[in-house]
Design a protein around this motif. Sequence first.
Motif, short mmCIF file in Angstrom:
data_model
loop_
_atom_site.label_atom_id
_atom_site.label_comp_id
_atom_site.label_asym_id
_atom_site.label_seq_id
_atom_site.Cartn_x
_atom_site.Cartn_y
_atom_site.Cartn_z
N ILE A 116 0.88 -1.16 0.00
CA ILE A 116 0.00 0.00 0.00
C ILE A 116 0.92 1.21 0.00
O ILE A 116 1.79 1.35 0.87
CB ILE A 116 -0.93 0.01 1.23
CG1 ILE A 116 -1.85 -1.19 1.19
CG2 ILE A 116 -1.71 1.32 1.28
CD1 ILE A 116 -2.72 -1.34 2.42
N VAL A 117 0.78 2.06 -1.00
CA VAL A 117 1.68 3.20 -1.15
C VAL A 117 0.90 4.48 -0.90
O VAL A 117 -0.21 4.65 -1.39
CB VAL A 117 2.27 3.21 -2.59
CG1 VAL A 117 3.17 4.41 -2.78
CG2 VAL A 117 3.01 1.91 -2.87
N SER A 118 1.51 5.36 -0.13
CA SER A 118 0.90 6.65 0.16
C SER A 118 1.75 7.76 -0.46
O SER A 118 2.98 7.73 -0.38
CB SER A 118 0.81 6.86 1.67
OG SER A 118 0.41 8.19 1.94
N ASN A 119 1.10 8.73 -1.07
CA ASN A 119 1.81 9.88 -1.60
C ASN A 119 1.65 11.09 -0.68
O ASN A 119 1.90 12.22 -1.09
CB ASN A 119 1.33 10.20 -3.01
CG ASN A 119 -0.10 10.69 -3.03
OD1 ASN A 119 -0.86 10.43 -2.11
ND2 ASN A 119 -0.46 11.41 -4.08
N ALA A 120 1.25 10.88 0.56
CA ALA A 120 0.97 11.98 1.49
C ALA A 120 2.18 12.87 1.71
O ALA A 120 2.06 14.11 1.72
CB ALA A 120 0.47 11.43 2.82
N ARG A 121 3.35 12.31 1.89
CA ARG A 121 4.55 13.13 2.16
C ARG A 121 4.94 13.99 0.96
O ARG A 121 5.28 15.15 1.12
CB ARG A 121 5.72 12.23 2.58
CG ARG A 121 5.53 11.67 3.98
CD ARG A 121 6.64 10.76 4.39
NE ARG A 121 7.95 11.41 4.36
CZ ARG A 121 9.09 10.76 4.43
NH1 ARG A 121 9.12 9.46 4.52
NH2 ARG A 121 10.23 11.42 4.39
N ILE A 122 4.90 13.41 -0.22
CA ILE A 122 5.28 14.19 -1.40
C ILE A 122 4.22 15.25 -1.71
O ILE A 122 4.53 16.36 -2.13
CB ILE A 122 5.58 13.28 -2.60
CG1 ILE A 122 6.31 14.06 -3.68
CG2 ILE A 122 4.33 12.64 -3.15
CD1 ILE A 122 6.93 13.21 -4.76
#
Length: 67
Positions: free
Chosen positions: A28-34
């Motif tokens: 599961i990949v999150s792009n929240a930080r970028i």
Amino acid sequence: MPLSGSISRSSFIWRRPIGEDPDKRDYIVSNARIAAAGFKPEWNLDRGIQELIKGYAILRNTIYSNV
């Protein structure tokens, strides 16, 4: 919508036999930080899929390709 749903809506679908994948990992990949850093993509998912379809369409299966 999941990635597979976006791909299946495209006008070009390759049908291949599906075997069992020996690699059972799932991510599961999150792009929240970028996204929090201010990154905004120029292309949406559908545009990216269409660009890949165009690229694959020009590839030829020759001894010099890795298709």
